[in-house]
Design an enzyme around this catalytic site. Structure first.
Site, PDB file in Angstrom:
ATOM      1  N   TRP A 275     -34.938  35.864 -91.968  1.00 49.83           N
ATOM      2  CA  TRP A 275     -35.862  36.106 -91.008  1.00 49.83           C
ATOM      3  C   TRP A 275     -37.199  35.622 -90.779  1.00 49.83           C
ATOM      4  CZ3 TRP A 275     -32.381  37.021 -86.992  1.00 49.83           C
ATOM      5  CH2 TRP A 275     -31.113  37.704 -87.046  1.00 49.83           C
TER       6      TRP A 275
ATOM      7  N   ASP B 138     -43.140  42.215 -89.881  1.00 49.05           N
ATOM      8  CA  ASP B 138     -41.526  42.684 -89.515  1.00 49.05           C
ATOM      9  C   ASP B 138     -41.204  43.768 -89.919  1.00 49.05           C
ATOM     10  OD1 ASP B 138     -38.829  42.608 -88.666  1.00 49.05           O
ATOM     11  OD2 ASP B 138     -38.646  41.317 -88.839  1.00 49.05           O
TER      12      ASP B 138
ATOM     13  N   LYS C  69     -31.773  49.747 -85.259  1.00 48.81           N
ATOM     14  CA  LYS C  69     -31.576  49.589 -86.638  1.00 48.81           C
ATOM     15  C   LYS C  69     -31.582  51.280 -86.894  1.00 48.81           C
ATOM     16  CE  LYS C  69     -31.498  44.940 -87.534  1.00 48.81           C
ATOM     17  NZ  LYS C  69     -31.058  44.867 -87.518  1.00 48.81           N
TER      18      LYS C  69
END
Length: 369
Positions: free
Chosen positions: A107, A176, A200
Site C-alpha cells: 500500500w 495511512d 477494518k
C-alpha cells in the site's frame, strides 16, 4: 438478543463488525428512530443526518482526543483515493513540490507511485528486497525540502506494522492508518494528517476518515479535483457532495461500541492478547507454520504465515484452508499477491474467536508432526 453465527470471519476488510452493531442497524434499517424512513433514504441535508454526522465526529474526537485545530472529514474514495488526495493537497506546501515516502509494503508502494504524478518522490531508505521489516530510522535520508513524510502504519498484505511514530525532525507527518485505526491510542498532535478506511476496525466499506491539521488546508494544486480538496470539504462539513451516509451511520455505531468497551486503550490490550496467541503457536510449531516478518515489525492486525516452509507447501496450505472452512473459519487465504495464509484480527474479532483459531492450528500441527 444475540446473533448466532456458524462462521468466524478473519477477513482483511471488509471485516467483521460487532454483532451488537449489526443488530442495532437491523432494528433501525426500515424505520430510523420512528421517522418512518431508513438512513438509506435520508437526505444528507436533513437535521436528522446532521445529528448522525455530528455525533459520529464527537465520538471520534473523544476516543482519540483530537485537538481542536484538526478538522475531521468523512470522505469517499477509500485509501486509494487518499493516495491521490494527499499529494494533491500537500505536495505544494513547499516550492520544491517533493515528498518523502517510507515504503514498507504494497500500500505504501502504491501511494508513492501515485504521488509521482504530482511531484518528486524521495524513498527515504534503501530499497527493500522483500517487505518483511521496517528499515531502521538510522538509514532514512529525509529531504529537508520535502513537503511531508508519508508512511503506512500497518501493511495488510505483508503484515508489517510500525510499533512507534517515526521521528521526522519537525516535518509534516502523514500516515495511512487504514488497518490499525483505533486499535491503539495515538497522539494526533504528532501528525499533520491521518487517513483511514473504515472497513477494518471502525465500520463498513464506503467512508474514509481524514484528520487534518487546519494550517495545512488551502495548498491544493490547481489540478486538484474540487471533491478532493480538503479545504473545500472542511468548509462544507464533509457535505460538499453527498457523503456515504449509511457508512457514516455504521461508523457512529461502531465508535460507540468501542467507547463502551474501554476505548482505544482496551482495544490495544485485547489486540496484544489476540495476536500473541497466534504468533506463539507459529513460533512454537517447529517450522510447520512460518511467519516471514521479523518479530519487531510484526503486525497485530494481520498475521501472514506459510505452512510447511517459508515458501509454503501448496498441498498443506490447501488442506489447512479446506479444514478451516469446514469448521466455519472464513477468509484465511493470504492476499493473492503473496499467497499463503493470513489471519486478520481487527477490533470486532473476539478473544474467543482467536482461541478457536489457535486450537485449530494446534490440532493441525499435532496431526502433522
Amino acid at each position: 438478543m444475540d446473533i448466532v453465527r456458524q462462521v468466524l470471519n478473519f477477513g482483511a476488510g471488509p471485516a467483521k463488525l460487532p454483532p451488537s452493531v449489526l443488530l442495532e442497524a437491523q432494528k433501525e434499517l426500515v424505520d430510523y428512530k420512528g421517522l418512518g424512513i431508513s438512513v438509506l433514504e435520508m437526505s444528507h441535508r436533513s437535521s436528522d443526518f446532521t445529528k448522525i454526522l455530528n455525533t459520529t465526529e464527537i465520538c471520534l474526537r473523544e476516543l482519540l482526543d483530537i485537538p481542536e485545530n484538526y478538522k475531521v472529514l468523512f470522505l469517499q474514495g477509500g485509501g486509494c483515493g487518499q493516495f491521490s488526495s494527499v499529494p494533491l493537497n500537500l505536495i505544494g506546501l513547499k516550492e520544491a513540490k517533493c515528498a518523502d515516502y517510507v515504503v514498507t509494503g504494497a500500500w505504501s508502494s502504491k501511494a508513492a507511485k501515485e504521488a509521482e504524478k504530482y511531484g518528486k518522490v524521495n524513498i527515504v531508505h534503501p530499497k527493500l528486497g522483500s517487505y518483511t521489516e521496517i528499515p531502521d530510522q538510522s538509514t532514512w535520508n529525509l529531504n529537508p525540502e520535502a513537503s511531508y513524510v508519508y508512511y503506512c502504519a500497518n501493511e495488510t498484505v505483508h503484515g508489517v506494522e510500525f510499533q512507534y511514530i517515526p521521528d521526522v525532525k519537525g516535518s509534516v507527518l502523514v500516515c495511512d492508518m487504514s488497518s490499525n485505526f483505533l486499535s491503539r491510542p495515538v497522539n494526533i498532535s504528532k501528525f499533520g494528517l491521518i487517513f483511514a478506511g473504515a472497513q477494518k476496525n471502525v465500520g463498513c466499506a464506503g467512508v474514509t476518515v481524514v484528520i487534518v491539521r487546519e494550517d495545512l488546508l488551502g495548498f491544493a494544486l490547481k489540478e486538484c479535483p474540487t471533491v478532493f480538496d480538503y479545504k473545500i470539504q472542511a468548509g462544507n462539513g464533509s457535505l460538499y457532495n453527498t457523503p456515504p451516509c449509511f457508512s457514516i451511520y455504521i461508523m457512529g455505531l461502531v465508535l460507540e461500541w468501542i467507547k463502551n468497551n474501554g476505548g482505544a486503550a482496551s482495544m490495544e490490550e485485547l489486540s496484544i492478547i489476540k495476536s500473541g496467541m497466534i504468533y506463539n503457536i507459529i513460533d512454537e510449531s517447529n517450522g510447520l507454520f512460518v511467519c516471514p516478518v521479523e518479530k519487531k515489525s510484526r503486525s497485530r492486525m494481520n498475521i501472514p504465515f506459510r505452512v510447511g516452509s517459508i515458501k509454503g507447501d501448496i498441498a498443506l496450505e490447501k488442506e489447512f484452508l479446506d479444514k478451516a472452512s469446514a469448521i466455519g473459519m472464513m477468509s484465511l487465504k493470504g492476499h493473492r499477491s503473496v499467497g499463503g495464509i493470513r489471519a486478520s484480527l481487527y477490533n470486532a474479532v473476539t478473544v474467543d474467536d482467536v482461541e478457536k483459531l489457535a486450537d485449530f492450528m494446534r490440532h493441525f500441527k499435532e496431526s502433522h508432526q
